[in-house]
Design a protein around this motif. Structure first.
Motif, mmCIF file in Angstrom:
data_model
loop_
_atom_site.group_PDB
_atom_site.id
_atom_site.type_symbol
_atom_site.label_atom_id
_atom_site.label_comp_id
_atom_site.label_asym_id
_atom_site.label_seq_id
_atom_site.Cartn_x
_atom_site.Cartn_y
_atom_site.Cartn_z
ATOM 1 N N LEU A 4 -8.277 3.109 8.850
ATOM 2 C CA LEU A 4 -7.626 4.396 9.060
ATOM 3 C C LEU A 4 -7.583 5.225 7.788
ATOM 4 C CD1 LEU A 4 -5.966 6.253 10.971
ATOM 5 C CD2 LEU A 4 -3.933 5.025 10.182
ATOM 6 N N PHE A 5 -7.185 4.618 6.682
ATOM 7 C CA PHE A 5 -6.925 5.385 5.462
ATOM 8 C C PHE A 5 -8.014 5.311 4.414
ATOM 9 C CE2 PHE A 5 -2.519 4.758 6.995
ATOM 10 C CZ PHE A 5 -2.112 6.077 7.014
ATOM 11 N N TYR A 54 0.835 -1.198 0.000
ATOM 12 C CA TYR A 54 0.000 0.000 0.000
ATOM 13 C C TYR A 54 0.877 1.259 0.000
ATOM 14 C CZ TYR A 54 -4.047 -2.846 1.522
ATOM 15 O OH TYR A 54 -5.063 -3.765 1.619
ATOM 16 N N SER A 55 2.036 1.186 -0.619
ATOM 17 C CA SER A 55 3.003 2.282 -0.515
ATOM 18 C C SER A 55 2.462 3.604 -1.030
ATOM 19 C CB SER A 55 4.294 1.917 -1.248
ATOM 20 O OG SER A 55 4.878 0.752 -0.686
ATOM 21 N N SER A 56 1.495 3.553 -1.939
ATOM 22 C CA SER A 56 0.927 4.801 -2.458
ATOM 23 C C SER A 56 0.208 5.598 -1.374
ATOM 24 C CB SER A 56 -0.038 4.506 -3.611
ATOM 25 O OG SER A 56 -1.121 3.704 -3.164
ATOM 26 N N LEU A 57 -0.116 4.941 -0.255
ATOM 27 C CA LEU A 57 -0.794 5.629 0.831
ATOM 28 C C LEU A 57 0.168 6.431 1.712
ATOM 29 C CD1 LEU A 57 -3.424 2.979 1.985
ATOM 30 C CD2 LEU A 57 -3.893 5.238 1.031
ATOM 31 N N LYS A 58 1.464 6.367 1.405
ATOM 32 C CA LYS A 58 2.417 7.140 2.204
ATOM 33 C C LYS A 58 2.186 8.648 2.059
ATOM 34 C CE LYS A 58 6.241 3.832 2.347
ATOM 35 N NZ LYS A 58 7.672 3.612 1.992
ATOM 36 N N LEU A 113 8.743 16.579 9.568
ATOM 37 C CA LEU A 113 8.435 16.395 8.144
ATOM 38 C C LEU A 113 9.712 16.313 7.307
ATOM 39 C CD1 LEU A 113 6.342 16.199 5.870
ATOM 40 C CD2 LEU A 113 6.304 18.707 5.791
ATOM 41 N N GLY A 114 10.721 17.092 7.672
ATOM 42 C CA GLY A 114 11.975 17.069 6.933
ATOM 43 C C GLY A 114 12.700 15.742 7.037
ATOM 44 N N ASP A 115 12.330 14.926 8.022
ATOM 45 C CA ASP A 115 12.962 13.621 8.231
ATOM 46 C C ASP A 115 12.132 12.484 7.636
ATOM 47 O OD1 ASP A 115 14.921 11.926 9.114
ATOM 48 O OD2 ASP A 115 14.628 12.296 11.242
ATOM 49 N N TYR A 116 11.030 12.806 6.991
ATOM 50 C CA TYR A 116 10.150 11.752 6.473
ATOM 51 C C TYR A 116 10.811 10.924 5.381
ATOM 52 C CZ TYR A 116 5.662 12.705 8.809
ATOM 53 O OH TYR A 116 4.645 12.802 9.723
ATOM 54 N N GLU A 117 11.583 11.572 4.498
ATOM 55 C CA GLU A 117 12.219 10.803 3.414
ATOM 56 C C GLU A 117 13.102 9.716 4.000
ATOM 57 O OE1 GLU A 117 15.040 9.204 0.801
ATOM 58 O OE2 GLU A 117 15.615 10.566 2.421
ATOM 59 N N ALA A 118 13.889 10.079 5.027
ATOM 60 C CA ALA A 118 14.813 9.126 5.631
ATOM 61 C C ALA A 118 14.093 8.066 6.455
ATOM 62 C CB ALA A 118 15.815 9.869 6.516
ATOM 63 N N THR A 119 12.896 8.365 6.921
ATOM 64 C CA THR A 119 12.200 7.462 7.839
ATOM 65 C C THR A 119 11.091 6.667 7.169
ATOM 66 O OG1 THR A 119 12.636 9.054 9.603
ATOM 67 C CG2 THR A 119 11.032 7.348 10.074
ATOM 68 N N LEU A 120 10.361 7.271 6.249
ATOM 69 C CA LEU A 120 9.219 6.613 5.627
ATOM 70 C C LEU A 120 9.573 5.886 4.332
ATOM 71 C CD1 LEU A 120 7.814 8.543 7.664
ATOM 72 C CD2 LEU A 120 6.025 8.881 5.966
#
Length: 318
Positions: free
Chosen positions: A310-311, A201-205, A236-243
């Motif tokens: 949830l989504f 479901y990666s599109s839900l990121k 939010l700036g850390d989302y790329e590294a975390t998500l």
């Protein structure tokens, strides 16, 4: 300048390597009996890096603190209070302490800077160093932006300037509360992202990013911080590294949880999820995403059902 790093795991060894790289004298401390420290002593390396020979290695906390101009702490957030008690016992508490970890204390929901004041005294000179980046990327020479924050602007600027380099550019954080809550909470959303990956479901990121920042901004504002801090580097700036990153332990934990694979690294978001639910109740702010992850991890509810609900099933105004 003499820099002591407390903690010899992935990030602790990186911070020692980095401080040495930009020209400081470095001592790296590990707990007595630590297998990570034993590996470094015997091989001068771990799975991430080679440790320069002139970085001193020790299991003696008093010796590590003696003569230090700045102390970096890079351990599990849940171990901070016990380590702070040990530091207090040495009476070597006058120098700035830079917290390079992201989390909240389970059972109390307290921020890490609060723990430092409770254990070392109200005059504890604490700075937090958070933001995006992975050890593997930094070691390959990939630069990034991070943030320093404290309750003293002059201290924040001084510590940030000391550690700035072409590899890491620091911004000055002015909202310590929002910075700490945001940095901790992004690991929970990292777990959620990994669960979405596990279900394909990666599109839900995208929805996760939008709704996650919104729900957390409400909590930060209720606690007295700035809602806008959540949209900065600490969260939010850390989302790329975390998500999204394959290096993210929290994302990988979430994915492996869904795929029923064993996971043997630290996923701080598990503890943070529990702490955030305490804050949610204390400040009466609903955190739907955090609640869903908590229900999956701690109440053993069905992950597929919880994430779909949830989504995909709620209809409401954005």
């Amino acid at each position: 300048m003499n820099i002591t790093v407390l903690g010899c795991g992935r990030w602790g060894t990186f911070h020692a390597w980095y401080a040495h790289r930009i020209g400081h004298n470095v001592t790296l401390w590990g707990r007595p009996g630590s297998p990570h420290l034993a590996e470094l002593i015997s091989q001068r390396q771990n799975e991430y890096l080679h440790m320069p020979l002139d970085i001193a290695l020790t299991a003696d906390l008093t010796a590590a603190l003696a003569g230090a101009d700045i102390v970096i702490i890079s351990i599990s957030a849940q171990q901070l209070r016990s380590l702070a008690k040990q530091i207090r016992a040495t009476r070597l508490t006058h120098m700035p302490f830079v917290l390079c970890m992201k989390g909240l204390e389970t059972g109390s929901g307290k921020r890490l800077s609060t723990i430092m004041k409770e254990e070392l005294g109200e005059d504890a000179r604490t700075v937090v160093w958070v933001g995006p980046g992975h050890v593997q990327d930094f070691l390959s020479g990939m630069p990034n932006c991070m943030v320093m924050a404290s309750d003293n602007k002059e201290r924040t600027r001084r510590i940030a300037d000391i550690f700035s380099s072409p590899l890491i550019r620091f911004y000055y954080g002015t909202d310590l509360l929002g910075t700490e809550i945001g940095a901790a909470a992004k690991n929970v959303y990292g777990i959620a992202a990994g669960m979405l990956d596990g279900f394909h479901y990666s599109s839900l990121k995208g929805a996760l990013m939008a709704r996650g920042t919104h729900e957390l901004s409400r909590l930060v504002a209720a606690m007295g911080g700035s809602a806008m801090t959540v949209y900065g580097l600490s969260h939010l700036g850390d989302y790329e590294a975390t998500l999204f990153s394959q290096h993210s332990n929290n994302r990988r934990f979430g994915e492996d949880f869904i795929l029923q694979k064993p996971f043997n690294k630290l996923a701080e978001g598990v503890y943070t999820c529990e702490a955030l639910m305490d804050l949610s109740a204390q400040w009466q702010v609903e955190l739907p995403i955090t609640q869903a992850i908590y229900d999956i991890l701690f109440q053993h509810k069905d992950p597929a059902e919880e994430l779909r609900t949830l989504f995909l099933r709620s209809q409401k105004e954005e």
